[in-house]
Design a protein around this motif. Structure first.
Motif, mmCIF file in Angstrom:
data_model
loop_
_atom_site.group_PDB
_atom_site.id
_atom_site.type_symbol
_atom_site.label_atom_id
_atom_site.label_comp_id
_atom_site.label_asym_id
_atom_site.label_seq_id
_atom_site.Cartn_x
_atom_site.Cartn_y
_atom_site.Cartn_z
ATOM 1 N N ARG A 327 0.826 -1.209 0.000
ATOM 2 C CA ARG A 327 0.000 0.000 0.000
ATOM 3 C C ARG A 327 0.863 1.264 0.000
ATOM 4 O O ARG A 327 0.564 2.230 -0.710
ATOM 5 N N LYS A 328 1.911 1.262 0.821
ATOM 6 C CA LYS A 328 2.795 2.427 0.866
ATOM 7 C C LYS A 328 3.466 2.660 -0.486
ATOM 8 O O LYS A 328 3.595 3.793 -0.948
ATOM 9 N N ARG A 329 3.891 1.566 -1.120
ATOM 10 C CA ARG A 329 4.548 1.699 -2.426
ATOM 11 C C ARG A 329 3.577 2.228 -3.479
ATOM 12 O O ARG A 329 3.925 3.125 -4.268
ATOM 13 N N LEU A 330 2.363 1.677 -3.495
ATOM 14 C CA LEU A 330 1.391 2.113 -4.495
ATOM 15 C C LEU A 330 1.016 3.574 -4.298
ATOM 16 O O LEU A 330 0.884 4.325 -5.278
ATOM 17 N N ASP A 351 -7.122 -2.635 -5.684
ATOM 18 C CA ASP A 351 -6.700 -3.624 -6.676
ATOM 19 C C ASP A 351 -7.229 -3.264 -8.054
ATOM 20 O O ASP A 351 -6.524 -3.418 -9.061
ATOM 21 N N SER A 352 -8.459 -2.779 -8.108
ATOM 22 C CA SER A 352 -9.051 -2.421 -9.403
ATOM 23 C C SER A 352 -8.308 -1.259 -10.034
ATOM 24 O O SER A 352 -8.081 -1.240 -11.256
ATOM 25 N N ALA A 391 -14.648 -4.393 -15.888
ATOM 26 C CA ALA A 391 -13.256 -4.796 -16.101
ATOM 27 C C ALA A 391 -12.362 -3.566 -16.257
ATOM 28 O O ALA A 391 -12.787 -2.555 -16.834
ATOM 29 N N PRO A 392 -11.127 -3.622 -15.774
ATOM 30 C CA PRO A 392 -10.186 -2.505 -15.968
ATOM 31 C C PRO A 392 -10.035 -2.107 -17.426
ATOM 32 O O PRO A 392 -9.953 -0.918 -17.749
#
Length: 502
Positions: A327-330, A351-352, A391-392
């Motif tokens: 989470r920190k990286r994202l 995640d989406s 969908a993405p």
């Protein structure tokens, strides 16, 4: 006994402290079952993924699935547990039609993982530590479908069907120690805890973690005690809750129900309960004792599982980036503020968004669509955003249509409605619904002439230098073109026609 169904949550919190406990069952995604070579596949025809071991035929012998043991150790490590150097399986004896052996092979007094903890972050950033009692290996039961009747349960059913495809599927059951001190945040903590377990097992790659399929399901234990009392109250156990919202709502409801029973002067009955999503209530299942007579004894057909320190450390070295670190990286990669990222996590779309960015969208575009259009629709439908099935790649295609000027934002919202209605891809829906932006100057000029003629006073204001008044004319054109005009081009043509510089 005649008591009010429930007390208000606020009244319950004024009088009582909740104590929670969770048993989360995680189905592992191994290729074969826990003790047999039968395929571990979801959704196949009933009773096709079974063999003699799953059905408990005479003379058969189980064999432990090494991949399932490795997955169990990984889960234990991710939960900061100690891993037992030696543990064994036991027989948990009970009769039920979906358990053809008349016992479940599980672990009793020797779990593979024990004494762990998990730090849970709540919506406002508060961190709450949940102590893990144990994580043990076992096999799943089959699935009963009760036909007829109004509730879908065995009571009142005409007959029942049994599917043994799930019998023998590898499970890890994660059991917490009693959770005290959550207070009014108990329902929120319940949802956050199960969400964290789901995130961990999905991140490890050991489970598909789809709650709607039962890959992750929770038994939620709730008891109340008056403020200031140390002794725990009598607990109820709401079985097999299989969505995050349902876990939160079930805990909240049971707190209110317990409070009403206690206020009436009656004792709470220790029992299992069934959750009903349609009414958001629970109903009684069966009374349950602390010492159910399952007649546990060591499984005579299986040798102990020995997890050497070398093996455990080899598995530890394969663990992926922990969810908290991810989470920190994202957040850093996407450039979101603390508040923006917390909103993303709380909405359940992290995640989406990651998948949408991987599909080609920018971080800001992905956040705009998921936190705006999709989360809003999910709230209206009272479902999780992921349950909408967008969908993405669909988001990327839809946004590209906007950036290419083929549709505007208002049309994009209509296209998304079409996607959710199953009408096809964004491009197909634009074609079917005739939603393309009107870019031909001819029809636009006609609409502009009509709008100017209808509002001559506004036209004079624009000529007089009050360019901000142009919005009224643009609005008239957009209405005339059913919102399909390019507003930027309309503005340019109006100024050009009136001889005014923008």
């Amino acid at each position: 006994m005649s008591v009010a169904a429930i007390l208000s949550f606020e009244e319950a919190m004024e009088k009582y402290d909740p104590v929670l406990g969770f048993e989360v069952h995680v189905e592992l995604n191994t290729k074969t079952k826990m003790f047999s070579s039968a395929p571990n596949v979801f959704g196949d025809e009933p009773n096709t993924n079974v063999n003699e071991v799953d059905l408990g035929m005479p003379g058969v012998l189980p064999v432990v699935n090494k991949a399932a043991v490795e997955s169990s150790i990984k889960i234990g490590l991710a939960l900061n547990c100690k891993i037992a150097e030696s543990c064994r399986f036991a027989r948990k004896n009970y009769f039920y039609p979906d358990t053809p052996k008349n016992f479940q092979t599980s672990q009793y007094d020797e779990p593979i993982a024990y004494d762990g903890y998990l730090d849970i972050e709540l919506e406002d950033g508060t961190v709450f530590r949940v102590e893990i009692e144990r994580a043990h290996m076992e096999e799943d039961a089959g699935k009963l479908t009760h036909m007829g009747g109004a509730t879908g349960r065995i009571q009142g059913a005409d007959y029942s069907l049994v599917d043994y495809n799930r019998a023998g599927v590898p499970l890890v059951e994660i059991v917490t120690k009693p959770i005290e001190g959550a207070g009014s945040r108990a329902p929120e903590l319940a949802k956050a805890y199960v969400a964290a377990i789901r995130e961990i097992v999905k991140n490890l790659g050991v489970s598909d973690a789809r709650m709607e399929r039962g890959n992750v399901r929770c038994d939620a234990n709730v008891s109340l005690r008056p403020h200031g009392r140390e002794r725990f109250g009598i607990r109820s156990e709401t079985k097999n809750v299989n969505s995050l919202r349902a876990v939160e709502h079930a805990v909240r409801y049971e707190i209110q129900r317990h409070a009403a029973v206690l206020d009436s002067g009656e004792p709470v009955i220790q029992e299992t309960r069934h959750w009903h999503e349609d009414t958001r209530t629970t109903t009684s299942g069966r009374e349950k004792s602390d010492a159910d007579d399952y007649r546990y004894f060591p499984e005579p057909d299986l040798v102990p599982v020995n997890a050497s320190r070398e093996w455990v450390e080899e598995l530890r070295a394969t663990l992926p980036e922990p969810p908290a670190a991810r989470r920190k990286r994202l957040q850093a990669d996407w450039g979101y503020s603390d508040l923006e990222f917390r909103d993303v996590v709380n909405a359940g779309v992290m995640d989406s968004i990651e998948e949408t960015i991987a599909a080609g969208a920018s971080a800001s575009v992905a956040r705009k669509w998921w936190m705006g259009e999709i989360v809003g629709r999910a709230k209206t439908a009272d479902v999780e955003p992921s349950e909408l099935g967008v969908a993405p790649a669909t988001i990327v295609e839809l946004n590209q249509l906007v950036e290419d000027g083929k549709i505007n934002n208002k049309m994009a919202s209509q296209v998304l409605d079409g996607v959710l209605a199953g009408e096809g891809t964004p491009a197909e829906i634009v074609e079917k619904r005739g939603l393309a932006v009107v870019s031909d100057d001819g029809p636009l000029l006609e609409a502009i002439d009509a709008a100017l003629a209808a509002q001559p006073d506004v036209a004079e204001k624009i000529r007089g230098g009050k360019v901000q008044a142009i919005g009224a004319i643009v609005g008239g054109v957009m209405k005339a073109t059913r919102g399909q005009a390019d507003a930027g081009r309309v503005r340019e043509l109006i100024l050009e026609k009136l001889g005014v510089e923008g």
